[in-house]
Design a protein around this motif. Structure first.
Motif, PDB file in Angstrom:
ATOM      1  N   ARG A 161       0.831  -1.208   0.000  1.00 40.97           N
ATOM      2  CA  ARG A 161       0.000   0.000   0.000  1.00 40.97           C
ATOM      3  C   ARG A 161       0.865   1.258   0.000  1.00 40.97           C
ATOM      4  N   ILE A 162       1.963   1.232   0.766  1.00 45.18           N
ATOM      5  CA  ILE A 162       2.861   2.387   0.810  1.00 45.18           C
ATOM      6  C   ILE A 162       3.473   2.613  -0.563  1.00 45.18           C
ATOM      7  N   ASN A 163       3.893   1.532  -1.230  1.00 47.13           N
ATOM      8  CA  ASN A 163       4.458   1.666  -2.570  1.00 47.13           C
ATOM      9  C   ASN A 163       3.424   2.225  -3.542  1.00 47.13           C
ATOM     10  N   ALA A 164       2.167   1.817  -3.397  1.00 43.50           N
ATOM     11  CA  ALA A 164       1.109   2.342  -4.258  1.00 43.50           C
ATOM     12  C   ALA A 164       0.911   3.841  -4.010  1.00 43.50           C
ATOM     13  N   VAL A 165       0.943   4.260  -2.752  1.00 43.40           N
ATOM     14  CA  VAL A 165       0.785   5.684  -2.413  1.00 43.40           C
ATOM     15  C   VAL A 165       1.948   6.488  -2.977  1.00 43.40           C
ATOM     16  N   ILE A 166       3.159   5.946  -2.872  1.00 45.44           N
ATOM     17  CA  ILE A 166       4.328   6.635  -3.423  1.00 45.44           C
ATOM     18  C   ILE A 166       4.185   6.807  -4.930  1.00 45.44           C
ATOM     19  N   ALA A 167       3.717   5.768  -5.609  1.00 49.17           N
ATOM     20  CA  ALA A 167       3.516   5.852  -7.059  1.00 49.17           C
ATOM     21  C   ALA A 167       2.479   6.916  -7.405  1.00 49.17           C
ATOM     22  N   ILE A 168       1.413   7.002  -6.632  1.00 47.14           N
ATOM     23  CA  ILE A 168       0.371   8.007  -6.876  1.00 47.14           C
ATOM     24  C   ILE A 168       0.932   9.412  -6.689  1.00 47.14           C
ATOM     25  N   ILE A 169       1.714   9.608  -5.637  1.00 45.74           N
ATOM     26  CA  ILE A 169       2.292  10.936  -5.365  1.00 45.74           C
ATOM     27  C   ILE A 169       3.259  11.326  -6.470  1.00 45.74           C
ATOM     28  N   ARG A 170       4.092  10.380  -6.933  1.00 44.15           N
ATOM     29  CA  ARG A 170       5.025  10.681  -8.018  1.00 44.15           C
ATOM     30  C   ARG A 170       4.265  11.053  -9.293  1.00 44.15           C
ATOM     31  N   ASP A 171       3.185  10.339  -9.582  1.00 45.84           N
ATOM     32  CA  ASP A 171       2.383  10.639 -10.756  1.00 45.84           C
ATOM     33  C   ASP A 171       1.765  12.033 -10.650  1.00 45.84           C
ATOM     34  N   MET A 172       1.287  12.380  -9.463  1.00 48.17           N
ATOM     35  CA  MET A 172       0.715  13.711  -9.248  1.00 48.17           C
ATOM     36  C   MET A 172       1.776  14.780  -9.470  1.00 48.17           C
ATOM     37  N   GLU A 173       2.999  14.544  -8.968  1.00 47.74           N
ATOM     38  CA  GLU A 173       4.073  15.508  -9.160  1.00 47.74           C
ATOM     39  C   GLU A 173       4.358  15.708 -10.640  1.00 47.74           C
ATOM     40  N   LYS A 174       4.458  14.593 -11.355  1.00 46.60           N
ATOM     41  CA  LYS A 174       4.847  14.656 -12.761  1.00 46.60           C
ATOM     42  C   LYS A 174       3.754  15.269 -13.619  1.00 46.60           C
ATOM     43  N   CYS A 175       2.503  14.907 -13.372  1.00 46.43           N
ATOM     44  CA  CYS A 175       1.411  15.312 -14.262  1.00 46.43           C
ATOM     45  C   CYS A 175       0.682  16.580 -13.820  1.00 46.43           C
ATOM     46  N   GLN A 176       0.744  16.926 -12.552  1.00 45.69           N
ATOM     47  CA  GLN A 176      -0.043  18.060 -12.085  1.00 45.69           C
ATOM     48  C   GLN A 176       0.817  19.175 -11.508  1.00 45.69           C
ATOM     49  N   LYS A 211       4.272  19.820 -11.321  1.00 47.71           N
ATOM     50  CA  LYS A 211       5.354  20.438 -12.092  1.00 47.71           C
ATOM     51  C   LYS A 211       4.842  21.292 -13.244  1.00 47.71           C
ATOM     52  N   PRO A 212       3.859  20.822 -14.044  1.00 51.89           N
ATOM     53  CA  PRO A 212       3.350  21.707 -15.106  1.00 51.89           C
ATOM     54  C   PRO A 212       2.686  22.965 -14.557  1.00 51.89           C
ATOM     55  N   THR A 213       1.975  22.833 -13.459  1.00 47.08           N
ATOM     56  CA  THR A 213       1.318  23.993 -12.861  1.00 47.08           C
ATOM     57  C   THR A 213       2.344  25.008 -12.381  1.00 47.08           C
ATOM     58  N   VAL A 214       3.394  24.522 -11.736  1.00 45.10           N
ATOM     59  CA  VAL A 214       4.457  25.414 -11.266  1.00 45.10           C
ATOM     60  C   VAL A 214       5.127  26.100 -12.448  1.00 45.10           C
ATOM     61  N   ALA A 215       5.360  25.359 -13.520  1.00 47.81           N
ATOM     62  CA  ALA A 215       5.986  25.948 -14.707  1.00 47.81           C
ATOM     63  C   ALA A 215       5.102  27.038 -15.307  1.00 47.81           C
ATOM     64  N   MET A 216       3.786  26.808 -15.356  1.00 46.54           N
ATOM     65  CA  MET A 216       2.874  27.822 -15.881  1.00 46.54           C
ATOM     66  C   MET A 216       2.872  29.072 -14.998  1.00 46.54           C
ATOM     67  N   GLU A 239       5.274  30.097 -13.005  1.00 47.12           N
ATOM     68  CA  GLU A 239       6.554  30.786 -13.157  1.00 47.12           C
ATOM     69  C   GLU A 239       6.591  31.583 -14.452  1.00 47.12           C
ATOM     70  N   SER A 240       6.049  31.009 -15.532  1.00 46.89           N
ATOM     71  CA  SER A 240       6.046  31.734 -16.812  1.00 46.89           C
ATOM     72  C   SER A 240       5.160  32.981 -16.726  1.00 46.89           C
ATOM     73  N   LEU A 241       4.099  32.945 -15.941  1.00 48.13           N
ATOM     74  CA  LEU A 241       3.245  34.124 -15.779  1.00 48.13           C
ATOM     75  C   LEU A 241       3.959  35.240 -15.033  1.00 48.13           C
ATOM     76  N   PHE A 242       4.759  34.873 -14.043  1.00 47.74           N
ATOM     77  CA  PHE A 242       5.394  35.871 -13.205  1.00 47.74           C
ATOM     78  C   PHE A 242       6.759  36.325 -13.732  1.00 47.74           C
TER      79      PHE A 242
END
Length: 133
Positions: free
Chosen positions: A64-79, A81-86, A88-91
């Motif tokens: 279960r912990i490994n599954a949670v880690i995978a979910i968090i990594r996916d959230m970082e990669k897909c949600q 990081k792109p949001t932070v990049a957008m 930063e580009s605005l500011f």
């Protein structure tokens, strides 16, 4: 003083109980009392299974912990990081464009825009069918 009574056990069982009793309790009587109290107070039968063992629970938790880690990594990669990049580009501010310092260049560019190119004039002449401008 308490009196003793003899109970018949198979040799193998008696030896197992004696070894268990010596390692955990002062006497065999105390060991047997504690075992009986455990089953009585917890309202369970010695024949019942108590459920998963510690090892199986640990393995399940690790999965279960490994599954949670995978979910968090996916959230970082897909949600995230792109949001932070957008954001930063605005500011980020761009440097203002430098204005040309030489006025002559500007005047030359204005003259080119007002006068039609030579190719256009010749095209008009051919359309009208006359040689006059």
């Amino acid at each position: 003083m308490d009196s003793f009574i003899g109970i018949r056990f198979k040799k193998e069982t008696a030896k197992r109980f004696q070894e268990f009793s010596k390692t955990h309790f002062k006497s065999h009587t105390e060991a047997l009392d504690t075992i009986l109290d455990f089953f009585f107070y917890n309202e369970i039968s010695p024949k019942e299974k108590l459920g998963p063992t510690g090892r199986t629970i640990e393995a399940s938790i690790k999965k279960r912990i490994n599954a949670v880690i995978a979910i968090i990594r996916d959230m970082e990669k897909c949600q995230t990081k792109p949001t932070v990049a957008m954001l930063e580009s605005l500011f980020q501010t761009e440097e203002p464009k430098t204005k040309p310092l030489i006025l002559e260049k500007k005047i030359i560019e204005e003259k080119n825009e007002v006068c039609p190119p030579a190719g256009r004039a010749s095209f008009r002449e051919k359309l009208n069918g006359s040689n006059e401008l």
